[in-house]
Design a protein around this motif. Structure first.
Motif, PDB file in Angstrom:
ATOM      1  N   SER A  10       0.848  -1.182   0.000  1.00 15.86           N
ATOM      2  CA  SER A  10       0.000   0.000   0.000  1.00 15.86           C
ATOM      3  C   SER A  10       0.882   1.229   0.000  1.00 15.86           C
ATOM      4  O   SER A  10       1.912   1.257   0.647  1.00 15.86           O
ATOM      5  N   SER A  12       0.069   3.769   1.484  1.00 18.48           N
ATOM      6  CA  SER A  12      -0.240   4.470   2.724  1.00 18.48           C
ATOM      7  C   SER A  12       0.957   4.595   3.655  1.00 18.48           C
ATOM      8  O   SER A  12       1.141   5.620   4.285  1.00 18.48           O
ATOM      9  N   ILE A  13       1.739   3.532   3.774  1.00 19.72           N
ATOM     10  CA  ILE A  13       2.813   3.555   4.769  1.00 19.72           C
ATOM     11  C   ILE A  13       4.163   3.156   4.209  1.00 19.72           C
ATOM     12  O   ILE A  13       5.125   3.075   4.946  1.00 19.72           O
ATOM     13  N   LEU A  49      -3.365  -0.805  12.172  1.00 15.31           N
ATOM     14  CA  LEU A  49      -3.132   0.338  11.296  1.00 15.31           C
ATOM     15  C   LEU A  49      -3.960   0.077  10.046  1.00 15.31           C
ATOM     16  O   LEU A  49      -3.865  -0.987   9.438  1.00 15.31           O
ATOM     17  N   GLY A  51      -5.423   1.712   6.223  1.00  9.66           N
ATOM     18  CA  GLY A  51      -5.031   2.683   5.215  1.00  9.66           C
ATOM     19  C   GLY A  51      -5.818   2.575   3.936  1.00  9.66           C
ATOM     20  O   GLY A  51      -6.402   1.540   3.610  1.00  9.66           O
ATOM     21  N   SER A  52      -5.829   3.714   3.239  1.00  9.72           N
ATOM     22  CA  SER A  52      -6.435   3.805   1.918  1.00  9.72           C
ATOM     23  C   SER A  52      -5.730   4.933   1.189  1.00  9.72           C
ATOM     24  O   SER A  52      -5.666   6.052   1.699  1.00  9.72           O
ATOM     25  N   THR A  54      -3.117   7.366   0.423  1.00  6.76           N
ATOM     26  CA  THR A  54      -2.002   7.844   1.252  1.00  6.76           C
ATOM     27  C   THR A  54      -2.424   8.094   2.689  1.00  6.76           C
ATOM     28  O   THR A  54      -1.619   8.529   3.499  1.00  6.76           O
ATOM     29  N   ALA A  55      -3.683   7.826   3.024  1.00  9.23           N
ATOM     30  CA  ALA A  55      -4.171   8.045   4.389  1.00  9.23           C
ATOM     31  C   ALA A  55      -3.910   6.805   5.234  1.00  9.23           C
ATOM     32  O   ALA A  55      -4.064   5.680   4.774  1.00  9.23           O
ATOM     33  N   VAL A  56      -3.524   7.030   6.477  1.00  6.68           N
ATOM     34  CA  VAL A  56      -3.316   5.932   7.414  1.00  6.68           C
ATOM     35  C   VAL A  56      -3.863   6.375   8.764  1.00  6.68           C
ATOM     36  O   VAL A  56      -3.769   7.550   9.133  1.00  6.68           O
ATOM     37  N   ARG A  57      -4.478   5.436   9.468  1.00  4.94           N
ATOM     38  CA  ARG A  57      -4.994   5.741  10.806  1.00  4.94           C
ATOM     39  C   ARG A  57      -4.854   4.513  11.691  1.00  4.94           C
ATOM     40  O   ARG A  57      -4.668   3.396  11.205  1.00  4.94           O
ATOM     41  N   GLU A  90     -10.852   0.837   3.086  1.00  6.25           N
ATOM     42  CA  GLU A  90      -9.537   0.761   3.726  1.00  6.25           C
ATOM     43  C   GLU A  90      -9.081  -0.692   3.781  1.00  6.25           C
ATOM     44  O   GLU A  90      -9.860  -1.608   3.590  1.00  6.25           O
ATOM     45  N   LEU A  93      -3.321  -2.694   7.293  1.00  5.88           N
ATOM     46  CA  LEU A  93      -1.913  -2.578   6.923  1.00  5.88           C
ATOM     47  C   LEU A  93      -1.023  -3.304   7.924  1.00  5.88           C
ATOM     48  O   LEU A  93      -0.019  -3.898   7.542  1.00  5.88           O
TER      49      LEU A  93
END
Length: 153
Positions: A10, A12-13, A49, A51-52, A54-57, A90, A93
């Motif tokens: 991904s 995302s990270i 973690l 992600g989708s 470039t967003a990660v939460r 999402e 990750l």
């Protein structure tokens, strides 16, 4: 499909660096993750973690184990999470958990129970509470391979 650390799962990270790929966790996400895991001490904390693009939460999960040295996810909470991910688009990750009093090395139980495809395992150790250590792993066959991780300030 299991991919080695050198293959992106991904955007995302992951970021490219000399010699392969490196997982990068944004500082705000790291702070949320660390605050949650610290709040669970002396028990193991657990979360994911997500992600989708470039967003990660970070999303904390409940440890339903009845002791301080293991974690177990609520099956209902896990199913709810997977259904929610279908709605948000999402992905998982990394599965995150803490080791309150031992180094950030996967236990035999960690290795046996890690079955989510295409995800990392992130372990945060509070063995030295003033200096938490973090390690990241990918499953490769029947073993876990250590991967580089960086907290982005």
């Amino acid at each position: 499909m299991v991919r080695p650390c050198g293959s992106p799962i991904s955007s995302s990270i992951l970021s490219s660096k000399a010699g392969g790929w490196q997982v990068q966790i944004p500082q705000r996400v790291w702070d949320q993750l660390l605050d949650h895991l610290k709040s669970e001490l002396p028990r193991e904390g657990v979360g994911v973690l997500l992600g989708s693009g470039t967003a990660v939460r970070y999303r904390k999960l409940q440890n339903v184990a009845h002791d301080e040295t293991h974690f177990r996810l609520s099956p209902q909470e896990w199913v709810s999470l997977v259904h929610a991910l279908e709605q948000t688009g999402e992905r998982i990750l990394a599965i995150v958990h803490s080791h309150p009093a031992s180094p950030p090395e996967p236990s035999a139980e960690d290795m046996a129970g890690f079955a989510w495809p295409d995800a990392y395992m992130l372990i945060v150790s509070f063995h030295n509470p003033n200096w938490p250590q973090v390690r990241l792993y990918r499953k490769r066959g029947e073993r876990l391979e250590r991967c580089p991780v960086q907290i982005m300030h």
